[in-house]
Design an enzyme around this catalytic site. Structure first.
Site, PDB file in Angstrom:
ATOM      1  N   GLU A   1       0.882  -1.177   0.000  1.00 34.91           N
ATOM      2  CA  GLU A   1       0.000   0.000   0.000  1.00 34.91           C
ATOM      3  C   GLU A   1       0.916   1.223   0.000  1.00 34.91           C
ATOM      4  O   GLU A   1       1.711   1.405   0.918  1.00 34.91           O
ATOM      5  CB  GLU A   1      -0.895  -0.021   1.234  1.00 34.91           C
ATOM      6  CG  GLU A   1      -1.957   1.064   1.244  1.00 34.91           C
ATOM      7  CD  GLU A   1      -2.885   0.894   2.435  1.00 34.91           C
ATOM      8  OE1 GLU A   1      -4.074   0.614   2.233  1.00 34.91           O
ATOM      9  OE2 GLU A   1      -2.403   1.022   3.585  1.00 34.91           O
TER      10      GLU A   1
ATOM     11  N   SER B   1      -0.138   4.656  -0.911  1.00 39.34           N
ATOM     12  CA  SER B   1      -0.762   5.906  -0.464  1.00 39.34           C
ATOM     13  C   SER B   1      -0.670   5.994   1.059  1.00 39.34           C
ATOM     14  O   SER B   1      -0.776   4.977   1.748  1.00 39.34           O
ATOM     15  CB  SER B   1      -2.227   5.922  -0.893  1.00 39.34           C
ATOM     16  OG  SER B   1      -2.889   7.010  -0.305  1.00 39.34           O
TER      17      SER B   1
ATOM     18  N   GLN C   1       3.696  10.550   7.379  1.00 45.07           N
ATOM     19  CA  GLN C   1       4.459   9.562   6.619  1.00 45.07           C
ATOM     20  C   GLN C   1       3.683   8.251   6.619  1.00 45.07           C
ATOM     21  O   GLN C   1       2.773   8.072   7.413  1.00 45.07           O
ATOM     22  CB  GLN C   1       5.837   9.322   7.253  1.00 45.07           C
ATOM     23  CG  GLN C   1       6.913  10.280   6.736  1.00 45.07           C
ATOM     24  CD  GLN C   1       7.541  11.056   7.856  1.00 45.07           C
ATOM     25  OE1 GLN C   1       7.609  10.574   8.979  1.00 45.07           O
ATOM     26  NE2 GLN C   1       7.978  12.267   7.571  1.00 45.07           N
ATOM     27  N   LYS C   2       4.073   7.339   5.727  1.00 50.64           N
ATOM     28  CA  LYS C   2       3.332   6.075   5.634  1.00 50.64           C
ATOM     29  C   LYS C   2       3.480   5.251   6.910  1.00 50.64           C
ATOM     30  O   LYS C   2       2.523   4.686   7.406  1.00 50.64           O
ATOM     31  CB  LYS C   2       3.794   5.273   4.416  1.00 50.64           C
ATOM     32  CG  LYS C   2       3.023   3.957   4.205  1.00 50.64           C
ATOM     33  CD  LYS C   2       1.536   4.194   3.947  1.00 50.64           C
ATOM     34  CE  LYS C   2       0.751   2.892   3.807  1.00 50.64           C
ATOM     35  NZ  LYS C   2      -0.703   3.127   3.880  1.00 50.64           N
ATOM     36  N   VAL C   3       4.696   5.181   7.418  1.00 51.07           N
ATOM     37  CA  VAL C   3       4.900   4.376   8.624  1.00 51.07           C
ATOM     38  C   VAL C   3       5.055   5.309   9.825  1.00 51.07           C
ATOM     39  O   VAL C   3       5.932   6.171   9.843  1.00 51.07           O
ATOM     40  CB  VAL C   3       6.145   3.473   8.494  1.00 51.07           C
ATOM     41  CG1 VAL C   3       6.339   2.654   9.769  1.00 51.07           C
ATOM     42  CG2 VAL C   3       5.998   2.548   7.293  1.00 51.07           C
TER      43      VAL C   3
END
Lengths: 351, 351
Positions: free
Chosen positions: B142, B144, B345-347
């Site tokens: 993923e 996005s 951020q994504k993580v």
């Protein structure tokens, strides 16, 4: 001026009475709970009382080791698929004691053999009648729609129950210090009123309220007061949850209320305060930690609590008070009557 | 157009694969959970995954009878006073599997002798390594920042686990119908895009998202998407909680998104829809109930789902999809890039 202000200001005396009158009863109930040896505490509540339940969640897990689950009443009232509560201590918390859904959770728990307990300001209510044991709040009638003294009363009595269950003298001693600490918090009123009348706050349509751990429920409750009295979209978050998505809301001139007491939650609050300041967010800080108070956008928006002798675990019973006063003065500054919020009544029963 | 749109549109295939690949593993894990005989399900998660955990809360209590507690990680990471988890099934849910606090809950559970389970899209992650059992999401990477297919993947696999634990054929059959139902929901995109470009929504700074029971988590998740991608102060509530205070927010031209599927939650949604309409609130309705869809302010703001063969308990895996699409198109209409929300951020790892 307003009933809400009267009731906010009654809190030192109301809490002192509640704790004093509650002690023998709660000591007796705690003894029987410990004999029952529940494997779970299951708490049902709505609105302000649900914020008190969230506080109890932290306190009971930390001090008794019992896992706590906050009820989803629809499983009882709509779907008729309640969980297994045979070995649970089921607690219903409600100022009015009139909520149909909270009563349904208590009744189901009792049917299954759970130990059931009602915490309510109305010992004649349906909730009190449904539960095997009742702890009356004893804070006197609350007339303002926005609950204040029943909230601190609920927190105080839940903390007293945690103290008795865990035989924790730190909690017991801290509880005795609360009334005078709340009294000092009330003296912050002029500064809070002054801030509420500044354009930034007076015209705000949304804001953040942030806390972590024991003071996460304080963030929830201050947001609810702001919604009820001043119709502000206040978004409450734990400082950890806030970083998982909602941080995108941070922007120039957005007001944020940060609440914390000396203890392990402070470093996370400070980190977040720095990140928010970098985005231009305006910080109003409430607490006793020098570092946190220094992060306030101006000296006028730092509100120092005196929590001497009161541990972080009990601090929410004091730290909510400036938030209550701020919500009330914000309502007045915006021309609203905080005693009669639009669309609300004092007793709300949902199914 | 955007990664978020691609990932929203991948959901039928991603979910189908996740369920197919997950079945043998989940069947095996369910057998061992039933042999372990937990007295509690304890779930730790943040952000979107926490909304999936809230869904699991309803599903597990309703279908297995096990009480569910949603973790307060600060008790593990900051206060070092975790509750007793000896007889618990402890589940960590995280797209990235990188959250330090979620890992800490799993580790503590394992240390105490709990059965531990990680649900993550990264089977190499710290979370996966900490747990005794791992269910990989298998929905593909993923990219996005705003999570979509990992959300429906988490919901689907948690529902599959509930189906196997309770040996419920209704759930099993419903799960098979989900991909085609999501496919139909994706066809609502043009109408959602059209609405997102109307001034009322395009310029909104705040709104409500409302659901009850199984679709309360949908209200939470749609609000989170709106916050992340469009920087809207979306206030999510169960229709019952909303009446306990937050109803004061209702006013002329405030947008509200109501989400519900045929079942016992509908009457409460309809009652609230009437009350909101009387205050001038603009209703966008998502669901398969004629009465609910009729309450939408205009025909253009009614979005009909096809939930044939899918019970209300599984409906959240479909009903979130129009909300995802709406949030994405609202971001685009407002000139934001939904793939890269400001400040995120994504993580995200919190302690």
């Amino acid at each position: 001026m307003t009933l809400m202000r009267d009731e906010i200001r009654e809190q030192p005396q109301a809490l002192e009475r509640a704790l004093k009158e509650g002690l023998p009863l709660i000591r007796n109930i705690a003894r029987r709970i410990n004999a029952f040896q529940p494997d779970l505490v299951f708490i049902a509540a709505r609105g302000t009382s649900d914020n008190a339940a969230t506080y109890a969640r932290y306190l009971f897990e930390a001090f008794t080791g019992l896992p706590v689950s906050l009820a989803a009443p629809s499983l009882f009232t709509l779907y008729h698929r309640p969980p297994n509560l045979k070995k649970a201590l089921v607690i219903g918390v409600s100022q009015s004691g009139g909520g149909e859904d909270i009563v349904a959770v208590i009744k189901e728990g009792r049917k299954q053999g759970a130990m059931t307990l009602a915490l309510t300001n109305n010992p004649e209510s349906a909730l009190a009648q449904a539960a095997a044991d009742v702890i009356p709040l004893n804070v006197g009638p609350e007339l303002s729609v926005a609950a204040t003294k029943t909230y601190t009363g609920e927190l105080g009595l839940l903390a007293l129950l945690a103290a008795e269950l865990s035989d924790d003298n730190g909690l017991r001693l801290g509880l005795e210090r609360l009334p005078s600490s709340i009294d000092k918090a009330l003296q912050l009123e002029d500064g809070l009123k002054h801030l509420a009348n500044q354009e930034l706050y007076k015209n705000a349509r949304h804001c953040l309220t942030l806390g972590r751990g024991y003071n996460f429920p304080t963030a929830l409750e201050v947001a609810l007061k702001l919604k009820e009295t001043s119709y502000i979209f206040a978004a409450p978050y734990s400082t950890a949850d806030f970083l998982h998505g909602p941080f995108a809301l941070a922007e120039q001139s957005l007001p944020a209320i940060l609440i914390g007491a000396n203890g392990p939650a402070i470093p996370g609050l400070l980190d977040l305060a720095k990140k928010l300041t970098a985005e231009g967010v305006e910080l109003l800080c409430i607490g006793d930690d020098d570092g946190l108070l220094k992060m306030a956008t101006s000296r006028e928006s730092a509100f120092r609590l005196d929590l001497s002798g009161i541990s972080e675990a009990l601090s929410p019973i004091v730290s909510v008070v400036p938030g209550q006063l701020f919500a009330m003065h914000l309502a007045l500054a915006r021309g609203f009557n905080p005693d009669k919020p639009r669309g609300l009544q004092k007793v709300t029963s949902t199914k």
